[in-house]
Design a protein around this motif. Structure first.
Motif, PDB file in Angstrom:
ATOM      1  N   GLU A 152      19.622  67.077  52.307  1.00 50.39           N
ATOM      2  CA  GLU A 152      19.439  66.832  53.739  1.00 50.39           C
ATOM      3  C   GLU A 152      20.511  67.518  54.582  1.00 50.39           C
ATOM      4  OE1 GLU A 152      19.401  62.668  54.389  1.00 50.39           O
ATOM      5  OE2 GLU A 152      17.596  62.287  53.193  1.00 50.39           O
ATOM      6  N   ASP A 207      19.449  63.718  46.952  1.00 50.35           N
ATOM      7  CA  ASP A 207      18.672  63.723  48.194  1.00 50.35           C
ATOM      8  C   ASP A 207      19.562  63.918  49.416  1.00 50.35           C
ATOM      9  OD1 ASP A 207      16.384  63.303  46.690  1.00 50.35           O
ATOM     10  OD2 ASP A 207      16.523  61.120  46.845  1.00 50.35           O
ATOM     11  N   HIS A 237      21.880  58.611  45.074  1.00 53.41           N
ATOM     12  CA  HIS A 237      21.556  59.221  46.369  1.00 53.41           C
ATOM     13  C   HIS A 237      22.167  60.601  46.539  1.00 53.41           C
ATOM     14  CE1 HIS A 237      20.141  55.208  47.441  1.00 53.41           C
ATOM     15  NE2 HIS A 237      21.314  54.717  47.070  1.00 53.41           N
TER      16      HIS A 237
END
Length: 762
Positions: free
Chosen positions: A118, A114, A111
């Protein structure tokens, strides 16, 4: 953030952009972050970063992955490993903790990429994604580049625009073995985030040195005597303005490693150019041979004493040093006089005619063996590419993990990213790379055999090199190819034949950017001059893990070797008949002169400054024959009337130009030479010199059908005297139709010409 209290940090983590769209994910991240802060509070430090560095987690990412949750659970109630890991990701993304690149390199997280996109510089990432395009953004290489950017932001802080060249080099050095690890740098350059003088790419960072100073050229081989070192530097500085860098590099190597450093190794303390005869003789004997090292299949190194190929060049360099110093001593006695000494090398020792003849004979033998097989090798290169393309299309037509069969072989497509599969022996084969090498092998063979260019000239050919010339009389446009200056620093222009145009069109279609339709601009590194060339739309480039990369000579040679393995071509002794890139240049010159092209015209086409060099490449006639023929031409000119060598009149010149206009026929163009009569009494369909026009194929079909009807009528009426002539004409018509069909099968595409773009403002 790192200096705030735990409550302030947790309050900030509950605000955008750190709040996830999923309530469950947000709770897990925040819980893990609170637990890590509670655990870090047990270590000394005035900031969370100092406490992290004092903890055992900072020393080993693997230990954190395996035991971090147990450390945290010892002081908190959080027991789940995934909760602790997600909490660390939240703290790093909010810049509460900065994890070093070396730590992140050993820490894997599905993760990380990503999440960083963000919470860190969403606007910058949006611009980058729009610039790159969705396809490349989601590819395997694009994913690795995005992960590299995420690591740098977590380690260094800031936004994408704050990443420096040093940050990129540090990441590339740590993860050099990771494929696609330099694509992120190319993206940053394209967005303008890096300074204009930043390196063009990180791929060649370990091989690109730039031009060395004269002192560095001398010092790399270790000259112990300081006065001799200063002399060599001074001498090379005098020679440098008249030499290119490659020649300067070779001269420095000959005078240091091969001459003076060798003398110091065998005669410690030597400090004068005035060498005793026995010292000079011993050095010449050592120079005659060298040790060749080859690695055996078992890993051991085999050492063999072989004859030194550049012995004469070293002797000439050293002799030039002595003679130049002696000559300059008469002009500047104070500067060069103390070093003037008798030259230990006689002129006769620099003449190596026997070795030159051996080299010429060996090169002629290579040409004699390969020229008859040239067409076979060229067809094999095309067949090899078609085979690799069929294999790639078959692989892409099946889902991952599924077996497929192509041309008698069974393969299983791999489940991971990339166009690869395993054969029956479980060997991994990258079908996309194999097709890539096969295409460029075919393109290189066709380019080299039709131009006679050097391999470095081929690799430097750009889209800007394609120009057009309009004939002043007919207005016909003739395509031309500009060959950039190479060894002779002289630019030359070649006529683009239809066969070469097909190759160039295929290359242009392959390298065009699918988004813009333009050929990417690429800065190439010249390994000879050790400089970067300005960005140019190079034709011989390829998409290497998403990053445009210049083709290399090593890749071309490897691709030619794969064609040889595909066809299995051998010489008379049964050994593989390998083709080197320079073999095509020798065969081009040999075939051109054998076909009647004057040697001085061949010299201009291939870019030789001396016609003797061109004749040295020619493997058709012996030297004596050529010299006798040239002497005969000179004698004939002295015997012929002088008016035969006058400047042509305007009417004669118009008649010469008119010859090319009168070659236009209803079905094509006549290729007969100027001043020659038609050899078939204008029966053009029968003539081998007729170049049929593809637009007139229908007319040729009508002629063929009419001939068939006339042959049938002659056979029916018994006109046996006409049947033979009609059949000859029928064979000629079918041959011309076949020529048109074969030319059309390649799918020629209009190349177009590059147009200058207006300069961008700002």
């Amino acid at each position: 953030m790192t200096c705030r209290s735990a409550d302030e940090v947790l309050a900030a983590l509950q605000m955008p952009p750190y709040v996830s769209a999923s309530v469950n994910t947000c709770w897990y991240r925040l819980t893990g972050a609170r637990a890590i802060l509670d655990w870090l509070a047990t270590f000394p430090g005035t900031s969370w970063q100092e406490r992290w560095e004092a903890s055992p987690a900072a020393t080993c990412p693997r230990a954190w992955a395996d035991h971090g949750y147990t450390w945290v659970s010892s002081v908190t109630e959080v027991k789940r490993r995934s909760t602790v890991l997600s909490g660390l990701l939240l703290l790093a993304g909010a810049d509460v903790l900065r994890l070093p690149l070396a730590w992140l390199a050993g820490h894997s997280s599905n993760h990380l990429r990503d999440f960083v996109e963000e919470v860190r510089d969403p606007a910058g990432y949006a611009r980058l994604k729009a610039h790159v395009g969705p396809k490349r953004w989601q590819e395997l290489g694009g994913g690795k580049a995005r992960r590299a950017l995420a690591r740098i932001l977590l380690a260094k802080g800031g936004d994408l625009a704050d990443i420096t060249v040093g940050d990129a080099i540090e990441h590339h050095t740590l993860l050099r073995g990771e494929g696609g690890s330099s694509l992120f740098y190319s993206w940053l350059r394209e967005l303008g985030h890096l300074p204009s003088d930043a390196p063009a790419t990180l791929r060649l960072l370990g091989r690109v040195t730039g031009q060395l100073t004269t002192g560095q050229l001398v010092d790399r081989h270790g000259v112990a005597c300081a006065p001799i070192r200063e002399l060599l530097i001074d001498y090379l500085e005098e020679r440098r303005p008249r030499l290119d860098y490659a020649s300067m590099d070779g001269l420095a190597r000959n005078l240091t490693r091969n001459f003076w450093s060798d003398l110091e190794r065998h005669h410690p303390g030597i400090a004068s150019l005035d060498l005793p005869p026995e010292v000079a003789a011993a050095w010449k004997e050592r120079l005659r041979t060298r040790i060749q090292r080859r690695r055996r299949p078992d890993g051991t190194v085999e050492e063999t004493v072989v004859e030194r190929a550049d012995q004469a060049m070293v002797l000439m360099s050293v002799r030039a040093l002595y003679l130049d110093v002696a000559r300059w001593a008469a002009e500047e006695p104070a500067r060069w006089g103390p070093w003037a000494a008798p030259c230990p090398i006689k002129e006769a020792e620099t003449l190596n005619g026997k070795r030159t003849k051996r080299i010429k004979a060996r090169m002629d033998q290579r040409t004699h063996e390969r020229l008859p097989a040239l067409d076979t090798f060229a067809r094999a290169a095309l067949d090899h590419h078609r085979h690799r393309l069929a294999c790639l299309e078959a692989l892409r037509s099946v889902p991952r993990g599924v077996a497929f069969t192509v041309e008698g072989g069974t393969f299983v497509r791999t489940t991971h990213g990339g166009d690869s599969a395993r054969d029956a022996a479980s060997r991994l084969i990258h079908f996309d790379l194999a097709e890539h090498r096969a295409f460029w092998a075919w393109a290189a063979v066709e380019f080299l055999r039709h131009t006679g260019a050097r391999i470095e000239e081929m690799l430097e050919a750009s889209h800007h090199a394609l120009v057009q010339y309009r004939l002043p009389t007919t207005g016909e446009i003739v395509p031309l190819l500009q060959i950039a200056p190479s060894k002779t620093d002289q630019e030359r222009v070649l006529l683009v034949s239809p066969e070469l145009a097909d190759v160039l069109s295929a290359v242009i279609r392959r390298v065009r950017d699918p988004q813009t339709g333009a050929i990417p601009l690429l800065a190439a590194y010249d390994y000879e001059e050790r400089i970067w060339s300005p960005p140019a739309p190079l034709l011989f480039q390829w998409d290497r893990a998403g990053e445009p990369s210049r083709m290399t000579g090593e890749l071309i040679r490897r691709a030619l070797g794969e064609v040889l393995d595909f066809i299995g071509l051998t010489d008379a002794s049964g050994q593989p008949l390998d083709f080197a890139p320079h073999d095509f240049r020798r065969m081009f010159i040999t075939d051109a002169i054998r076909s009647g092209l004057p040697p001085h015209i061949a010299q201009v086409i291939v870019g030789h400054s001396d016609i003797n060099t061109t004749m040295g490449y020619n493997a058709v006639y012996p030297t004596e024959t050529i010299e006798a023929h040239r002497a005969f031409i000179t004698r004939r000119r002295t015997l012929r009337p002088a008016e035969e060598y006058r400047t042509p009149t305007d009417s004669e010149w118009e008649d010469f130009l008119g010859h090319f206009e009168r070659r236009k026929l209803s079905v094509g163009t006549c290729a007969r030479a100027y001043g020659t009569a038609c050899i078939h009494e204008h029966a053009c369909v029968r003539c081998s010199l007729l170049r049929p026009d593809p637009a007139q194929r229908g007319r040729l079909v009508e002629i063929r059908d009419n001939l068939l009807d006339r042959i049938a009528e002659a056979e029916r009426e018994g006109w046996l005297g006409e049947i033979e002539g009609l059949r000859v004409s029928l064979a000629g018509a079918e041959s011309k139709i076949g020529q048109i069909d074969r030319a059309a099968s390649g799918g020629p595409v209009l190349l177009g010409l590059p147009t200058p773009r207006p300069a961008q403002q700002g």
